[in-house]
Design a protein around this motif. Sequence first.
Motif, PDB file in Angstrom:
ATOM      1  N   GLN A 193      44.513  28.917  44.387  1.00 12.47           N
ATOM      2  CA  GLN A 193      44.375  28.161  45.655  1.00 12.47           C
ATOM      3  C   GLN A 193      43.241  27.150  45.509  1.00 12.47           C
ATOM      4  O   GLN A 193      43.388  25.973  45.844  1.00 12.47           O
ATOM      5  CB  GLN A 193      43.986  29.098  46.808  1.00 12.47           C
ATOM      6  CG  GLN A 193      45.022  30.114  47.243  1.00 12.47           C
ATOM      7  CD  GLN A 193      44.508  30.872  48.475  1.00 12.47           C
ATOM      8  OE1 GLN A 193      43.784  30.322  49.298  1.00 12.47           O
ATOM      9  NE2 GLN A 193      44.886  32.147  48.585  1.00 12.47           N
ATOM     10  N   GLY A 235      47.231  35.650  55.367  1.00  9.18           N
ATOM     11  CA  GLY A 235      46.421  35.255  56.514  1.00  9.18           C
ATOM     12  C   GLY A 235      46.306  33.762  56.620  1.00  9.18           C
ATOM     13  O   GLY A 235      46.916  33.012  55.841  1.00  9.18           O
ATOM     14  N   GLN A 286      50.637  38.777  40.183  1.00  9.21           N
ATOM     15  CA  GLN A 286      50.695  38.486  41.611  1.00  9.21           C
ATOM     16  C   GLN A 286      51.435  37.176  41.837  1.00  9.21           C
ATOM     17  O   GLN A 286      51.460  36.302  40.978  1.00  9.21           O
ATOM     18  CB  GLN A 286      49.282  38.334  42.193  1.00  9.21           C
ATOM     19  CG  GLN A 286      48.504  39.640  42.249  1.00  9.21           C
ATOM     20  CD  GLN A 286      47.136  39.469  42.917  1.00  9.21           C
ATOM     21  OE1 GLN A 286      46.525  38.412  42.821  1.00  9.21           O
ATOM     22  NE2 GLN A 286      46.683  40.508  43.589  1.00  9.21           N
ATOM     23  N   GLY A 297      49.312  36.817  49.073  1.00  9.96           N
ATOM     24  CA  GLY A 297      49.326  37.302  47.696  1.00  9.96           C
ATOM     25  C   GLY A 297      50.144  38.584  47.634  1.00  9.96           C
ATOM     26  O   GLY A 297      49.840  39.547  48.333  1.00  9.96           O
ATOM     27  N   PHE A 333      40.427  39.994  54.761  1.00 13.63           N
ATOM     28  CA  PHE A 333      40.147  39.398  53.454  1.00 13.63           C
ATOM     29  C   PHE A 333      39.113  38.299  53.694  1.00 13.63           C
ATOM     30  O   PHE A 333      39.204  37.581  54.697  1.00 13.63           O
ATOM     31  CB  PHE A 333      41.415  38.800  52.824  1.00 13.63           C
ATOM     32  CG  PHE A 333      42.464  39.823  52.508  1.00 13.63           C
ATOM     33  CD1 PHE A 333      42.357  40.646  51.396  1.00 13.63           C
ATOM     34  CD2 PHE A 333      43.564  39.986  53.353  1.00 13.63           C
ATOM     35  CE1 PHE A 333      43.322  41.602  51.120  1.00 13.63           C
ATOM     36  CE2 PHE A 333      44.534  40.941  53.088  1.00 13.63           C
ATOM     37  CZ  PHE A 333      44.406  41.755  51.969  1.00 13.63           C
TER      38      PHE A 333
HETATM   39  N1  DAH Z   1      43.933  38.281  46.617  1.00 15.07           N
HETATM   40  C1  DAH Z   1      44.263  39.461  47.380  1.00 15.07           C
HETATM   41  C2  DAH Z   1      44.227  40.666  46.473  1.00 15.07           C
HETATM   42  O1  DAH Z   1      44.344  40.517  45.289  1.00 15.07           O
HETATM   43  C3  DAH Z   1      45.617  39.326  48.006  1.00 15.07           C
HETATM   44  C4  DAH Z   1      45.655  38.288  49.053  1.00 15.07           C
HETATM   45  C5  DAH Z   1      45.349  38.609  50.355  1.00 15.07           C
HETATM   46  C6  DAH Z   1      45.964  36.978  48.761  1.00 15.07           C
HETATM   47  C7  DAH Z   1      45.368  37.662  51.363  1.00 15.07           C
HETATM   48  C8  DAH Z   1      45.985  36.005  49.759  1.00 15.07           C
HETATM   49  C9  DAH Z   1      45.691  36.373  51.052  1.00 15.07           C
HETATM   50  O2  DAH Z   1      46.278  34.747  49.525  1.00 15.07           O
HETATM   51  O3  DAH Z   1      45.703  35.433  52.029  1.00 15.07           O
HETATM   52  O4  DAH Z   1      44.105  41.751  46.949  1.00 15.07           O
END
Ligand code: DAH
Length: 342
Positions: free
Chosen positions: A190, A289, A225, A312, A265
């Motif tokens: 991102q 989110g 992911q 994610g 998060f």
């Molecule tokens: N990066 C988080 C994880 O690895 C997952 C995640 C949560 C990604 C919320 C997102 C997000 O883009 O908005 O647990």
Amino acid sequence: MSLQQFVAALDDLADDAKRAFDAAADPDTLEEARIKFLGAKKGLLKSIQKQIGSVGKENMPTAGQRLNEVKSLIEQTFQATQDRLTGDAADGADPTFDPTLPGVAPEIGHVHPITQTIDHLMEIMGRMGFEAAEGPEVEDPHHNFVALNIPEDHPARDPLDNFYLSVGDGQVSRFVEGTRLLRSQTSTVQIRVMEQRQPPIRIISLGRVYRPDAPDATHFPMFHQMEGLMVDRNVTMANLKTVLRIFATNYLGDDVEIRFRPSFFPFTEPSVEVDFLWDGNWVEFGGAGMVDPNVFKAVGYDPEQVSGFAFGLGVERLCMRRHGITDIRDLYSGDLRFLRQF
Ligand code: DAH
């Protein structure tokens, strides 16, 4: 040497030669045997020939004739063996070779189930206008944490939960200048995309992430992911929900239901956990989110002008659900009996 002894020596030699030629499994061994028996200077046949004078004058014609017979016999045996070894048995004389049998087909591999899943996910998201983006697997703390609004004292930055790499003098520490780590999440992409481009943005990123988890049925220190990011004017949570629902019904089936549970998060506000109803069970597939204003500020966007959502999802989890795989380790054991099913 009597005539009898001379003839016996020749016969023995013919037997020995045949045995040696028969035993030869390759042309080099055969050539060695040829030199041993038929060699022009030091061959065994030659050394018997040299003794021909000792049979006595009257026996010389008989001995000579016998010598010639044995010589051509050994030569014939040699020739036949050579034909067998070099495949020149053009008349099909070798009974062990059947040219009508089918050959051994070379085994052709195929794409790993996770790669197949990645291709499938890219295709589904591509139809909704999401373009695939990539980022490095070796990351700096800025992209893995800081720009994602994850403060220094956040537990997610703990060395026990990350693969920090050793730098320079061999020190492994998150506090060393220039430290790097294997990315723990694809949310890094991102940041990398927003640093490079201006809105509107609609990307997904599919790739490996690393966490020091002990492997069990649902954990593996490396997994994949699918990150999603959409930034534009007036992007709302309704857009997020719609995109994820369309994705879920496309990948898991029309009857799948989707549920958002409030969560936290650092890089989204509000944040949710995303569950899909599958075979009567709610299963968590990831987080999502609305992009936190601090994240926009970190990449130089104006949070008053744009809004966005991010998500994610775990790729292994999606793949396992769809194919009924119950142990993540099966995906990485390299066992062809497992992999051939896909
Ligand atoms: N990066 C988080 C994880 O690895 C997952 C995640 C949560 C990604 C919320 C997102 C997000 O883009 O908005 O647990």
